[in-house]
Design an enzyme around this catalytic site. Structure first.
Site, PDB file in Angstrom:
ATOM      1  N   GLY A 207       0.793  -1.225   0.000  1.00  0.00           N
ATOM      2  CA  GLY A 207       0.000   0.000   0.000  1.00  0.00           C
ATOM      3  C   GLY A 207       0.824   1.273   0.000  1.00  0.00           C
ATOM      4  O   GLY A 207       2.026   1.252  -0.201  1.00  0.00           O
TER       5      GLY A 207
ATOM      6  N   HIS B 171       2.460   4.320  -5.193  1.00  0.00           N
ATOM      7  CA  HIS B 171       3.106   5.383  -5.979  1.00  0.00           C
ATOM      8  C   HIS B 171       3.273   4.885  -7.411  1.00  0.00           C
ATOM      9  O   HIS B 171       2.824   3.775  -7.754  1.00  0.00           O
ATOM     10  CB  HIS B 171       4.427   5.785  -5.329  1.00  0.00           C
ATOM     11  CG  HIS B 171       5.332   4.623  -5.019  1.00  0.00           C
ATOM     12  ND1 HIS B 171       5.895   3.846  -6.002  1.00  0.00           N
ATOM     13  CD2 HIS B 171       5.747   4.077  -3.833  1.00  0.00           C
ATOM     14  CE1 HIS B 171       6.638   2.904  -5.457  1.00  0.00           C
ATOM     15  NE2 HIS B 171       6.552   3.009  -4.128  1.00  0.00           N
TER      16      HIS B 171
ATOM     17  N   HIS C  14       4.474   1.276  -8.083  1.00  0.00           N
ATOM     18  CA  HIS C  14       3.417   0.248  -8.006  1.00  0.00           C
ATOM     19  C   HIS C  14       2.542   0.286  -9.267  1.00  0.00           C
ATOM     20  O   HIS C  14       2.176  -0.763  -9.807  1.00  0.00           O
ATOM     21  CB  HIS C  14       2.519   0.496  -6.784  1.00  0.00           C
ATOM     22  CG  HIS C  14       3.214   0.399  -5.457  1.00  0.00           C
ATOM     23  ND1 HIS C  14       3.383   1.485  -4.633  1.00  0.00           N
ATOM     24  CD2 HIS C  14       3.769  -0.644  -4.803  1.00  0.00           C
ATOM     25  CE1 HIS C  14       4.005   1.106  -3.524  1.00  0.00           C
ATOM     26  NE2 HIS C  14       4.249  -0.182  -3.599  1.00  0.00           N
TER      27      HIS C  14
ATOM     28  N   SER D 162       7.397   3.826  -0.664  1.00  0.00           N
ATOM     29  CA  SER D 162       6.387   4.327   0.282  1.00  0.00           C
ATOM     30  C   SER D 162       7.062   4.985   1.473  1.00  0.00           C
ATOM     31  O   SER D 162       6.540   5.918   2.072  1.00  0.00           O
ATOM     32  CB  SER D 162       5.505   3.171   0.769  1.00  0.00           C
ATOM     33  OG  SER D 162       5.000   2.460  -0.333  1.00  0.00           O
ATOM     34  N   ARG D 163       8.260   4.508   1.811  1.00  0.00           N
ATOM     35  CA  ARG D 163       8.970   5.026   2.990  1.00  0.00           C
ATOM     36  C   ARG D 163       9.532   6.429   2.765  1.00  0.00           C
ATOM     37  O   ARG D 163       9.930   7.090   3.730  1.00  0.00           O
ATOM     38  CB  ARG D 163      10.105   4.079   3.380  1.00  0.00           C
ATOM     39  CG  ARG D 163       9.614   2.770   3.980  1.00  0.00           C
ATOM     40  CD  ARG D 163      10.766   1.919   4.472  1.00  0.00           C
ATOM     41  NE  ARG D 163      10.319   0.806   5.302  1.00  0.00           N
ATOM     42  CZ  ARG D 163      10.161  -0.442   4.870  1.00  0.00           C
ATOM     43  NH1 ARG D 163      10.411  -0.749   3.609  1.00  0.00           N
ATOM     44  NH2 ARG D 163       9.741  -1.380   5.689  1.00  0.00           N
TER      45      ARG D 163
HETATM   46  P1  AMP Z   1       5.905  -2.664  -1.512  1.00  0.00           P
HETATM   47  O1  AMP Z   1       4.547  -2.053  -1.448  1.00  0.00           O
HETATM   48  O2  AMP Z   1       7.019  -1.720  -1.170  1.00  0.00           O
HETATM   49  O3  AMP Z   1       5.990  -3.981  -0.775  1.00  0.00           O
HETATM   50  O4  AMP Z   1       6.163  -3.021  -3.040  1.00  0.00           O
HETATM   51  C1  AMP Z   1       5.254  -3.779  -3.779  1.00  0.00           C
HETATM   52  C2  AMP Z   1       5.855  -4.066  -5.115  1.00  0.00           C
HETATM   53  O5  AMP Z   1       6.132  -2.836  -5.773  1.00  0.00           O
HETATM   54  C3  AMP Z   1       7.174  -4.841  -5.058  1.00  0.00           C
HETATM   55  O6  AMP Z   1       7.216  -5.771  -6.119  1.00  0.00           O
HETATM   56  C4  AMP Z   1       8.199  -3.745  -5.243  1.00  0.00           C
HETATM   57  O7  AMP Z   1       9.414  -4.200  -5.796  1.00  0.00           O
HETATM   58  C5  AMP Z   1       7.481  -2.821  -6.204  1.00  0.00           C
HETATM   59  N1  AMP Z   1       8.037  -1.471  -6.136  1.00  0.00           N
HETATM   60  C6  AMP Z   1       8.167  -0.666  -5.055  1.00  0.00           C
HETATM   61  N2  AMP Z   1       8.777   0.482  -5.376  1.00  0.00           N
HETATM   62  C7  AMP Z   1       9.062   0.412  -6.705  1.00  0.00           C
HETATM   63  C8  AMP Z   1       9.719   1.278  -7.636  1.00  0.00           C
HETATM   64  N3  AMP Z   1      10.203   2.463  -7.264  1.00  0.00           N
HETATM   65  N4  AMP Z   1       9.834   0.860  -8.915  1.00  0.00           N
HETATM   66  C9  AMP Z   1       9.351  -0.334  -9.303  1.00  0.00           C
HETATM   67  N5  AMP Z   1       8.718  -1.200  -8.480  1.00  0.00           N
HETATM   68  C10 AMP Z   1       8.592  -0.842  -7.190  1.00  0.00           C
END
Ligand code: AMP
Length: 271
Positions: free
Chosen positions: A31, A34, A37, A184-185
């Protein structure tokens, strides 16, 4: 767009799609969505008939003292973004693990270094939740970002080793206009920290274009640019085995994890 909170309901719905010959694509997330995602959703959408996105902050992949309690969330904004991205089903479970849950999925080898070394237990928690989500969603394809490069390798390996009939697709890392890898961070960074966080991308670029074939020399040069409070790792590895390499004479990947204030950021780049 359907929003589903119950695992059994979602599983039944997806079984029904598959019975009718419709392929299911899946993008798991935590969640606070951005553009990174959204790029995964776009890629998945092009390869399936029915797109499922999950939003679940998985407690199993956070260690003691990590930022589980302050992980950002914006359920309404996320739902709007998913709707505009053409998501068919948004899966927002309250919890995925009953108290009686007794199974852990653990991928050896690939998880020994990098984030596996600095976040013990993280990849067990990750593989366990992704295996559970795969069981519920039953996707034909699932898309993961190269932003989490080690995570992508771990999921590919788990899927292969467990004989799951799921095509794991990677998607390129998406950056902000200033170069910062979207995360997200990033919302936890104050303006000065944000400026210092740009040094991760700058160090990776410097290492990528550095003329020396020696990994050690490149790392030393890159390390000098990092404006972090702590560096968990800055390493050049083989992009498949994730083992550190000494000489750069073929494809390689440079990965970094570093703390800016209380925020741990990761980034990586192909060499
Ligand atoms: P998260 O919500 O951070 O667990 O990420 C969910 C998915 O989005 C994971 O497959 C991440 O690798 C991908 N993701 C997060 N940030 C990025 C980014 N800047 N570029 C591409 N994929 C991302």
């Amino acid at each position: 767009m359907n929003t589903i909170r119950c695992s059994n309901t979602l599983r039944d719905m997806m079984s029904e799609h598959k019975r009718h010959g419709r392929s299911v694509g899946f993008v798991p997330t935590m969640g606070f969505l951005h553009k990174g995602h959204l790029s995964l959703m776009k890629r998945a959408k092009a390869h399936c008939d029915h797109l499922v996105v999950s939003i679940y902050v998985n407690p199993l992949q956070f260690g003691a003292g990590e930022d589980l309690d302050r992980y950002p969330s914006d359920p309404e904004g996320d739902a709007e973004k998913c709707e505009s991205a053409g998501v068919d089903t948004l899966f927002c479970p309250k919890t995925l693990f009953a108290d009686s849950h007794a199974t852990t999925v653990s991928v050896a080898g690939l998880t020994a270094g990098l984030c596996g070394a600095s976040r013990p237990g993280h990849f067990d928690g990750l593989a366990t939740v992704v295996a559970r989500l795969f069981g519920i969603v039953q996707p034909d394809i699932a898309v993961f970002g190269e932003k989490d490069f080690q995570q992508l390798a771990v999921i590919r390996r788990m899927t292969k080793d467990l004989g799951m009939a799921i095509n794991i697709m990677g998607a390129p890392l998406i950056r902000d206009t200033d170069g910062l890898a979207l995360s997200s961070r990033n919302t936890n960074l104050d303006p000065l920290e944000h400026q210092r966080a740009l040094s991760l991308h700058q160090a990776l670029q410097f290492i990528q274009t550095h003329p020396s074939p020696s990994a050690k020399e490149r790392i030393q040069a890159g390390m000098a640019l990092l404006q972090a409070d702590r560096v968990d790792y800055l390493q050049i590895v083989n992009p498949v085995s994730l083992q550190p390499i000494q000489q750069i004479d073929g494809p390689a990947r440079v990965l970094v994890a570093a703390w800016i204030g209380n925020t741990r950021l990761i980034d990586n780049m192909a060499i």
